[in-house]
Design a protein around this motif. Structure first.
Motif, PDB file in Angstrom:
ATOM      1  N   TYR A   1       0.881  -1.242   0.049  1.00 39.18           N
ATOM      2  CA  TYR A   1       0.116   0.053   0.018  1.00 39.18           C
ATOM      3  C   TYR A   1       0.879   1.243  -0.092  1.00 39.18           C
ATOM      4  N   GLN A   2       2.113   1.081   0.103  1.00 43.26           N
ATOM      5  CA  GLN A   2       2.768   2.439   0.246  1.00 43.26           C
ATOM      6  C   GLN A   2       3.740   2.476  -1.183  1.00 43.26           C
ATOM      7  N   ALA A   3       2.732   2.107  -2.090  1.00 47.67           N
ATOM      8  CA  ALA A   3       3.303   2.304  -3.565  1.00 47.67           C
ATOM      9  C   ALA A   3       3.370   3.645  -4.025  1.00 47.67           C
ATOM     10  N   ARG A   4       4.162   4.053  -4.952  1.00 48.12           N
ATOM     11  CA  ARG A   4       4.411   5.244  -5.211  1.00 48.12           C
ATOM     12  C   ARG A   4       3.780   5.522  -6.815  1.00 48.12           C
ATOM     13  N   ASP A   5       3.419   6.636  -7.224  1.00 52.51           N
ATOM     14  CA  ASP A   5       2.798   7.037  -8.359  1.00 52.51           C
ATOM     15  C   ASP A   5       3.885   7.162  -9.345  1.00 52.51           C
ATOM     16  N   ARG A   6       3.939   6.379 -10.302  1.00 50.98           N
ATOM     17  CA  ARG A   6       5.139   6.531 -11.204  1.00 50.98           C
ATOM     18  C   ARG A   6       5.191   7.733 -11.750  1.00 50.98           C
ATOM     19  N   GLU A   7       4.099   8.397 -12.218  1.00 54.89           N
ATOM     20  CA  GLU A   7       4.366   9.899 -12.632  1.00 54.89           C
ATOM     21  C   GLU A   7       4.883  10.918 -11.788  1.00 54.89           C
ATOM     22  N   GLN A   8       4.329  10.761 -10.509  1.00 55.57           N
ATOM     23  CA  GLN A   8       4.998  11.664  -9.516  1.00 55.57           C
ATOM     24  C   GLN A   8       5.488  10.935  -8.258  1.00 55.57           C
ATOM     25  N   PRO A   9       6.659  10.573  -8.418  1.00 51.89           N
ATOM     26  CA  PRO A   9       7.220   9.581  -7.361  1.00 51.89           C
ATOM     27  C   PRO A   9       7.016   9.900  -6.059  1.00 51.89           C
ATOM     28  N   GLU A  10       7.014  11.420  -5.686  1.00 49.70           N
ATOM     29  CA  GLU A  10       6.926  11.768  -4.287  1.00 49.70           C
ATOM     30  C   GLU A  10       5.580  11.535  -3.659  1.00 49.70           C
ATOM     31  N   LYS A  11       4.644  10.881  -4.694  1.00 49.65           N
ATOM     32  CA  LYS A  11       3.234  10.862  -3.925  1.00 49.65           C
ATOM     33  C   LYS A  11       2.917   9.449  -4.012  1.00 49.65           C
ATOM     34  N   GLU A  12       2.116   9.048  -2.915  1.00 45.94           N
ATOM     35  CA  GLU A  12       1.865   7.633  -2.836  1.00 45.94           C
ATOM     36  C   GLU A  12       0.516   7.458  -3.839  1.00 45.94           C
ATOM     37  N   ARG A  13       0.462   6.460  -4.179  1.00 50.52           N
ATOM     38  CA  ARG A  13      -0.501   5.794  -4.967  1.00 50.52           C
ATOM     39  C   ARG A  13      -0.808   4.482  -4.882  1.00 50.52           C
ATOM     40  N   PRO A  14      -1.608   4.030  -3.916  1.00 58.99           N
ATOM     41  CA  PRO A  14      -1.490   2.885  -3.414  1.00 58.99           C
ATOM     42  C   PRO A  14      -2.100   1.613  -4.539  1.00 58.99           C
ATOM     43  N   THR A  15      -2.692   1.912  -5.464  1.00 58.99           N
ATOM     44  CA  THR A  15      -2.909   0.943  -6.156  1.00 58.99           C
ATOM     45  C   THR A  15      -1.979   1.203  -7.607  1.00 58.99           C
ATOM     46  N   GLN A  16      -1.065   1.536  -7.604  1.00 63.04           N
ATOM     47  CA  GLN A  16      -0.153   1.602  -8.947  1.00 63.04           C
ATOM     48  C   GLN A  16       0.249   0.705  -9.256  1.00 63.04           C
TER      49      GLN A  16
END
Lengths: 410, 410, 410, 410
Positions: free
Chosen positions: A279-294
């Protein structure tokens, strides 16, 4: 006699959780036998796990004062009167799950969901939030319930070598392996592993051990990708472009695809997918942002229709630090329509370590597995606070740290 | 000789999709053998499926002019020169999946994902959106590709009885059964089936056939719940309260629970859950509103840790009529955190009918299964437009309609 | 406190083996807790098993003085200090296998091959030759090792009904069921069960519970065949001709076969075969003569290519009473060439009762299974000597006898 | 147009069986398309199999005039009108089983027991006694029925390398692999393979690919044992003493055993046993004498209780050249009592090649498998008579011979 102890001092050193991003090495009381089935283990190695960082960062319910550490091995110090298969002096490694061996779940092999040991839930674990009243093993001694059931005997003695390999039998090696089991990896399989941390690398390693033909490992850290390459996997750097498209491209130009019959170009991905991020996956486009389902979104794209996805990265039903209200309650926007249309199977959960640890131990003994390639640091207990901090920041190559409570700090 | 035909007229009657909520019975050209492996079947029964209503309501990509009908049985009229195992006059039932038998997926038993037959995808089906260029069987005749592979022989001849039982081997009986397979139903199992439409009832019926101990069926329509009760399942009316709590309550007061050992009260639900509803689920609190994940949310609560969920209700990656933008793209808010924490397995997809239809046929022949209890109406083809409308509204007890193209309208 | 006992007298009644064809009811010392994990059970029912007759007839190594009885149920009288999941007063049934729950075999589910409990072998059992130092339960009280692991809790109390059904969970119901597991019985399967004694009938019954389409039961005793018929199986009387040919004939004239496609006439038999007779099989041509492989020879003929054979009837590696020198050493003339040519799988062994007893219990509780139809007599302990003799001769309809140690002889 | 051919001459060279121990290379008519689903393959490699020697030695029913060869690969020369997935010029390898893809057995994955293709039995094969009217591929061209189903596409073209690796996908690699499947080899397993001929070595190789921890290979030929050692297996020379005792001894002194808990010394053998020898096994004490059950007797001793035995060596129901009357009818003295007491599973039969060949191909393509290490000779067709003779005598290192019909004799 139950409860009797030898001349050991009743005070020991242990790593104690204090508050978010702060642990300390403190004196605590020694553990004691509490039941005839208990054993006390003198810890020779205890690992710091990626999931310890969830607690460290305050991303779990509070656990102030808890002794941490669920990756534990050592030497039997004392056994209860009901214990028959191990004795003082035996070298053992201990699954992170605490389990009884006789409840409905344990007897079906689901020691990851023991109904007996944790009064407040259906998981037991050492030194972990909500996993029951069990102190962790980042300490000099550890009480292990149901010693006959929970201790796996090891050959040799501390210092004989393989200490680091065997330690990994407590959690991350079986957990990586469980990912391959849930994903249905068979000889000749094609596999994508998201995440090249300790679990992801050992999932890839397990896939190789099981005879996979192609294993792709997706991450953005060069050192981790280099390790994936070292073990024969194919590294995919997601900062270089959509990792799913990268895999499609690689597969379309290999000899494998040349061998296909018409129609198989509709299956450009892999048959087995593993989520070793959680669940602590990061957004590939904006790696500074978590995106839990990336990661799950990518897996649903890259795993071919009729394939399987194994989720061993953790998702939490309650996460105070989550980036959205929904995520705080474990709710995530999820491409369920594609999951169904692609006829996928999604299997999740903690690892029932005992289902695998004995067979993996035998691979280490036979010289066919060396999982310790993932360990970057072996440190005395006193350095735990510093190690937690560095591991949390992934600084200085702190990819996997194990603690040695019997060693004096330099 | 390939392509030769007897004296049949080249015009036949068929049910044709015109526009949302409008189908017509029209004259269309007769099907012809197009390959040496084809057969032509004279249809004696063709069902209207709940999934036909997705198209009927305009909830799929447009398919104007398509002949509908993927639940088909009849008598072989003509065979191609390569066909060896069936001949003119044989009575057969045909899986809804069109499949080749020799691609990577078919040879592993995944005829639900044939790579050969549909140029535009990895599913083939008769008379269905995006499932390839195959006309449906709500018509006098049907062309069946790969006749040796796709036709299941039946005993007797039309009119010998069992016509309605055998028809259900084309889709809903295997689909209900597949739900039990995905959910891991074994003898002694506890099962919850959401939805008491044709698939849900046959999932419950299949669970009984497989020896389940307790089968709960959740719906709000009394007539459906009565049928669940008739086959030995336990009906749960969700208008009477949260169905999950109802099941917990029932289980806590049965003799079963009395037999439990300490800890098992942490498992108040069932081990096997089946979603026989899909993306058009309604909000239990506001039934006039769609809530696509209502059923999955309930399943994740009612299925015990380490259990399995089989999803045979359809979820769509693209749904122009969905209630939200996300849902239009098959994205749904989903309790992933709980799914993981409860260590569940979620398996989805269309049914590979051939994996089960032969064994289920033999249960019908042996008199051990009578799935036709779900059929409410058997009508001539001419009444199809009216039947679609009534079935769509579930009016007048239209729970399952089959069409008989050989019978004249009254 | 370990070892403490209430006011029970230290003398109890028990069935003791004296010499071939002679057992007696004698006073023996009461069992005591010997380990913190032990429990003492007050026996309410103990069955006499067909395999008890192997000992009774002197067909096993000598066991003079042994208390017999491995089919046991009752009420918990006393528990050791390590026992947590059961308590005094709980109603329980006990698998015939004694097992520890934590050895290599037990943890993989093979409680039929426990490595811990029997110092002289890899099986543990109550009151049985070579199965370890465990007294049997044809007595007032029984010591059960590893009580948490070995006791299955039951609802209600003695006298609440189901006493006879639940008793059969100790051995013959799971054993019959195991036959269907080894033989690969799935819904729609065709099955042949050789032997209509208690195990054979419950194998047939289990096959029906699992959804088999056709179940043939082969025997020569009319009363047994009538019971097979009562539960929906098809009786085959081998005195009326070769049973294999009888099955071929029946199958060739049923609707089932009519449905076949060309080629399937090469499979005139069944897919699943069960041997519920074992090494004391009789020669069909000369029934007064033993012919140990008669049943296996027939099974290899009647099971179709690629089918499976489950052997739950016992074959002995050492049999002093065998009809030939080879058979005395467990060597038998065997049609291995046909076994291979027909690509069969032959699976053998004692039943791991715990793998099945809980699920079968739940079927009894749910009212879906009533295995007690096989029990012919329920007698006080005092009548055991007479019952053994009559059961051994199968006289007066003594098909299955259970003893009630709490009931006074008339 | 079905049956049309190009300008190839209607005469080709082929290896023809004449009489015991005599084969000849003769001119025979070219194969022709006989059905729309047929293809004609120009053979680039055809192996001589150990089972060809059964025929060569006259140990099967007579087959004078038969073209031999069931291990075949080549390039598609011509396809029937119903064939859609392969075309002229495609490189393919062909399973030794001829199968239809749509009968009851094929659709369940048992292509080793096809009911359609062989009018006289339930196996189809090329150039083999009792396997149907199919000429073998030790010839310039081969007709392959059901080309879409039976041809596995390969990358590259003849001469691109891997020719010998890919050839082995037709039989011995999948057959060795099937041995490991039947024996239940999992990662960490312990395995004993009897026989280090091509199948035995590839069974050991497959066990390594699947992650076995310890693989013992038993034979008496030094060159074969050396190859076993080369692939990481542990060679056991049975001329140096009872191989079972040797394995017990090795295991008792390894670190593995040191790790055991009490009781595990009762399991001194391995969990998985493979018979890669079959009915022409020799008596270990008197190697000049056949003792058909020598290997099975040893396997039943060396495989631990609850283990599994996979039999891929051939046993014949009829063997005119057998050493005893019983063996002539496929009857063998067999330690059934021990098999049962040890709770073993014995699985037999020909290999369903298609279940494995695609995955094994992908391992070759990925560079993870190189099965051709077993091939000793690659010869032109003209040298077949000499090669048969030498292979039969195992002289001059003739361990595995493949023929190249497109190459001129020197």
């Amino acid at each position: 006699m139950v409860g009797a102890r030898d001349a050991r001092t009743p005070i020991m050193k242990a790593v104690v959780y204090k508050s978010p991003c702060r642990v300390e090495v403190q004196d605590v009381t020694d553990p004691r036998l509490e039941a005839p089935t208990d054993v006390i283990v003198k810890i020779t190695t205890s690992g710091i796990c990626g999931s310890d960082l969830h607690m460290y960062e305050g991303r779990t319910p509070s656990m102030e004062g808890m002794v941490l550490g669920h990756e534990n091995m050592g030497v039997i110090e004392e056994v209860g009167t009901a214990v028959v298969s191990i004795k003082k002096g035996d070298r053992v490694v201990i699954p992170f799950n605490v389990s009884c061996g006789f409840c409905f779940n344990c007897e079906r092999g689901f020691t990851n969901a023991c109904l007996t040991v944790n009064p407040e839930g259906y998981h037991g674990g050492y030194g972990y939030a909500k996993m029951g009243p069990f102190r962790g093993g980042q300490a000099e001694y550890l009480r292990v319930p149901y010693g006959d059931f929970n201790c796996l005997k090891l050959p040799g003695k501390p210092g004989d070598g393989h200490e680091n390999d065997f330690l990994l039998l407590s959690d991350v090696f079986p957990t990586g392996y469980y990912g391959t089991e849930l994903a249905g990896v068979v000889p000749g399989a094609t596999v994508a592993v998201f995440g090249a941390g300790p679990v992801g690398l050992l999932a890839a390693y397990s896939a190789m051990l099981r005879g996979a033909a192609e294993v792709y490992v997706i991450d953005c850290v060069q050192a981790r990708l280099a390790k994936a390459s070292d073990i024969g996997a194919i590294p995919i750097d997601f900062t270089q472009g959509d990792p799913v498209e990268q895999i499609f491209e690689l597969r379309s130009t290999t000899a494998f695809v040349e061998a296909r019959r018409p129609g198989e170009e509709k299956m450009p991905g892999v048959m087995c997918g593993i989520d070793a991020v959680g669940y602590q996956a990061r957004d590939r486009e904006q790696p500074e942002k978590e995106r839990p389902t990336q990661v799950l979104e990518d897996l649903i794209r890259v795993v071919n229709p009729t394939g399987r996805i194994g989720v061993v990265g953790v998702y939490m039903p309650s996460d105070p630090g989550a980036p959205s209200d929904a995520a705080k309650h474990g709710q995530f926007q999820f491409p369920l329509g594609s999951l169904f249309e692609r006829e996928l199977r999604l299997s999740t959960g903690q690892t029932p370590v005992k289902r695998f640890n004995r067979f993996l131990r035998d691979l280490i003994i036979a010289g066919r597995a060396r999982p310790s390639f993932i360990i970057s640091h072996r440190l005395p207990l006193a350095e735990a606070p510093d190690a937690y901090q560095k591991f949390d920041r992934r600084s200085d190559g702190y990819t996997k740290v194990v603690l040695d409570p019997q060693r004096q700090a330099a």
